[in-house]
Write an enzyme that holds these catalytic residues in place. Structure first.
Site, short mmCIF file in Angstrom:
data_model
loop_
_atom_site.label_atom_id
_atom_site.label_comp_id
_atom_site.label_asym_id
_atom_site.label_seq_id
_atom_site.Cartn_x
_atom_site.Cartn_y
_atom_site.Cartn_z
N TYR A 161 -3.96 -1.73 10.26
CA TYR A 161 -3.70 -2.29 8.81
C TYR A 161 -2.55 -1.80 8.00
CZ TYR A 161 -3.97 -2.36 3.75
OH TYR A 161 -3.57 -2.35 2.34
N HIS A 162 -2.50 -0.57 7.89
CA HIS A 162 -1.18 -0.17 7.09
C HIS A 162 0.17 -0.35 7.95
CE1 HIS A 162 -4.13 2.87 5.66
NE2 HIS A 162 -3.52 2.59 4.43
N SER B 263 -2.67 3.30 10.33
CA SER B 263 -3.56 2.39 11.11
C SER B 263 -3.15 1.05 11.21
CB SER B 263 -4.85 2.24 9.99
OG SER B 263 -4.46 1.45 8.98
N LYS C 230 1.46 -3.93 6.71
CA LYS C 230 2.06 -3.81 5.55
C LYS C 230 3.24 -2.96 5.61
CE LYS C 230 -1.56 -4.91 2.80
NZ LYS C 230 -1.62 -5.80 1.72
N THR D 182 0.91 -1.33 -0.06
CA THR D 182 -0.04 0.05 -0.15
C THR D 182 0.95 1.27 0.00
OG1 THR D 182 -1.71 1.23 1.26
CG2 THR D 182 -0.08 -0.07 2.61
N1 USQ Z 1 -12.63 9.31 3.47
C1 USQ Z 1 -13.55 10.28 3.49
N2 USQ Z 1 -14.97 9.93 3.51
C2 USQ Z 1 -15.18 8.42 3.59
C3 USQ Z 1 -14.23 7.38 3.43
C4 USQ Z 1 -12.85 8.10 3.54
O1 USQ Z 1 -13.32 11.35 3.59
O2 USQ Z 1 -16.55 8.22 3.29
C5 USQ Z 1 -11.06 9.70 3.63
C6 USQ Z 1 -10.27 9.15 4.82
O3 USQ Z 1 -10.64 9.78 6.02
C7 USQ Z 1 -9.16 8.97 4.23
C8 USQ Z 1 -9.24 8.78 2.56
O4 USQ Z 1 -10.61 9.28 2.48
O5 USQ Z 1 -8.54 10.22 4.44
C9 USQ Z 1 -9.03 7.71 2.18
O6 USQ Z 1 -9.85 6.63 2.69
P1 USQ Z 1 -10.05 5.28 2.22
O7 USQ Z 1 -11.12 4.41 2.97
O8 USQ Z 1 -10.53 5.41 0.57
O9 USQ Z 1 -8.66 4.36 1.92
P2 USQ Z 1 -7.70 3.80 2.94
O10 USQ Z 1 -8.21 3.72 4.28
O11 USQ Z 1 -6.50 4.56 2.89
O12 USQ Z 1 -7.37 2.21 2.44
C10 USQ Z 1 -7.75 2.08 1.16
C11 USQ Z 1 -7.69 0.49 0.94
C12 USQ Z 1 -6.54 -0.18 1.44
C13 USQ Z 1 -5.40 0.43 0.71
C14 USQ Z 1 -5.34 1.98 0.81
C15 USQ Z 1 -4.37 2.73 -0.17
O13 USQ Z 1 -8.81 0.16 1.81
O14 USQ Z 1 -6.62 -1.56 1.21
O15 USQ Z 1 -4.03 -0.01 1.00
O16 USQ Z 1 -6.38 2.57 0.42
S1 USQ Z 1 -3.75 3.90 0.60
O17 USQ Z 1 -4.63 5.13 0.77
O18 USQ Z 1 -2.82 4.80 -0.65
O19 USQ Z 1 -2.91 3.89 1.61
#
Ligand code: USQ
Length: 406
Positions: free
Chosen positions: A189-190, A187, A193, A145
């Site tokens: 989860y992160h 998190s 990784k 990730t």
């Molecule tokens: N967010 C909002 N509103 C929502 C959902 C999320 O504002 O309804 C915000 C979160 O607070 C965060 C961002 O959007 O700041 C991203 O959240 P996300 O749930 O889209 O992504 P994340 O939790 O980071 O996890 C997802 C995948 C994970 C992958 C990661 C890539 O579930 O498996 O590793 O994206 S990355 O984000 O580049 O680390």
């Protein structure tokens, strides 16, 4: 190639298995179907109706004449089963998706933190351990990730895995070397990784395993060329507060006339990739393995960066949806810049799918088609990063008590 796709029943695993099978590879899925059990635990289901894995593979065979084999194996708990399977089949490559991938799920409770660490770290270590024990020189491609880096605000672009540093020695010379980019997980989860990364470094160095780690951004979209071919090949599509990822959530919310759930100011900038590109990147990585004895190959698997509020505003403009500015359930920087290097996949021929209206409205259409399957009460994200954040989160699904709705 004979390829084992670990976690091949999941959101990116399934379209990857189809893509690789379509490209002529012999594909074997190993999966414990945990994602389906978690749906049951959470009381939610994929927005799209999903058949059993056996039915999906049967349809694929009927459509294409190609077989995808399925094996029910829990990598984290059934080490002997995994080892026996690898010994018998000796795949040329292993694609490893078999981890709990949602940050909010990993932060739900102490039990969920334990589950995520035990599951993810054991799965990765069992796999590495078995490859060494069996002297199996399979190329391991892991879905990591972008979140291992944190989401930098230091003003410099995030390199692909390794950071060049100059270290002043005691003799006042400068020694230049490349180190693994410092981990900064947001998190549990992160964090798993990040731990995976260290396991890879060790086994590449100690045992010469050939490993590619893909630091993937947030995946958006639902269909790939192959999942479109038959209604029963459709991919899963998560909308709930734990597993739904941000852009897909906004598009589904727009489709069901639910205010777009922006956390905080929406100033968070993140990296994105369309699911079609995600499966293409995996194939490119498989075709370009590192040499035995070389360091872990790392790619940044992302194509664009966007600020969350810009995405919400774009979806609102496109669909007429309202935006809800919600208290952030996560502990993360309210605003950040993010510049990421991704030249390696571009150099291998990736021609990225861009965020553009056509594909976005296709997702809204899919969501509208299956809107009757949405439980609106499961839309808000209610998993709080710390105990003091928990009381700030508004659980109301319909926005009546939301902080503000513009
Ligand atoms: N967010 C909002 N509103 C929502 C959902 C999320 O504002 O309804 C915000 C979160 O607070 C965060 C961002 O959007 O700041 C991203 O959240 P996300 O749930 O889209 O992504 P994340 O939790 O980071 O996890 C997802 C995948 C994970 C992958 C990661 C890539 O579930 O498996 O590793 O994206 S990355 O984000 O580049 O680390």
């Amino acid at each position: 190639m004979k390829i084992a796709v670990l976690g091949g029943d999941g959101f990116v695993g399934w379209p990857t298995a189809l893509h690789l099978s379509d490209a002529g590879h012999e594909v074997h899925i190993l999966d414990n179907l945990s994602r389906r059990w978690i749906d049951t635990e959470l009381g939610v289901q994929s927005l799209t109706p999903m058949d059993s894995i056996q039915e999906r593979t049967r349809i694929w065979h009927a459509e294409t004449g190609r077989r995808i084999h399925f094996n029910l194996i829990d990598l984290a708990r059934d080490y002997e089963l995994l080892k026996n399977w690898l010994a018998e089949h000796r795949p040329d490559a292993v694609v490893h998706f078999a981890e709990q991938r949602a940050a909010p799920y990993s932060m739900k409770s102490d039990r969920h933190k334990n589950y995520t660490v035990n599951n993810n770290v054991n799965a990765t270590h069992n796999l590495l351990n078995a490859l060494v024990e069996l002297e199996l020189d399979a190329h391991l491609v892991h879905l990591g990730t972008m979140g291992v880096y944190g989401y930098s605000t230091i003003g410099a672009a995030i390199p692909e895995g390794y950071l060049p540093v100059g270290i002043e020695t005691m003799g006042e010379e400068t020694v230049n070397q490349e180190i693994l980019y410092p981990s900064n997980p947001g998190s549990v989860y992160h964090m798993t990784k990040c731990l995976d990364q260290l396991l890879f470094q060790f086994y590449a160095k100690n045992d010469g395993l050939r490993i590619t780690d893909l630091h993937q951004g947030i995946v958006w979209g639902t269909h790939t060329e192959q999942t479109r071919r038959h209604p029963q090949l459709i991919n899963r599509f998560d909308y709930d507060g734990d597993y739904g990822t941000v852009l897909n959530r906004f598009l589904i919310q727009a489709a069901i006339d639910y205010p777009l759930t922006v956390h905080g100011t929406g100033g968070q900038t993140r990296a994105f990739i369309h699911i079609q590109d995600s499966v293409r990147c995996i194939e490119l990585a498989l075709r370009n393995p590192p040499a035995r004895g070389s360091r872990v190959e790392i790619f940044n698997q992302m194509t664009e960066t966007h600020r969350i509020r810009d995405l919400a505003e774009m979806v609102a403009r496109m669909t007429g949806a309202k935006i809800a500015w919600l208290p952030n359930p996560r502990k993360e920087a309210a605003e950040n810049e993010l510049v990421v290097r991704n030249e390696k996949f571009l150099a291998l021929g990736l021609n990225p799918v861009r965020l553009e209206d056509g594909l976005l409205s296709e997702i809204v259409d899919v969501a509208k088609k299956f809107a009757y399957r949405v439980d609106r009460s499961r839309v808000p994200a209610v998993s709080a990063w710390t105990k003091d954040i928990a009381p700030l989160i508004n659980h109301d699904p319909e926005g009546k008590r939301l902080k503000s709705v513009s």
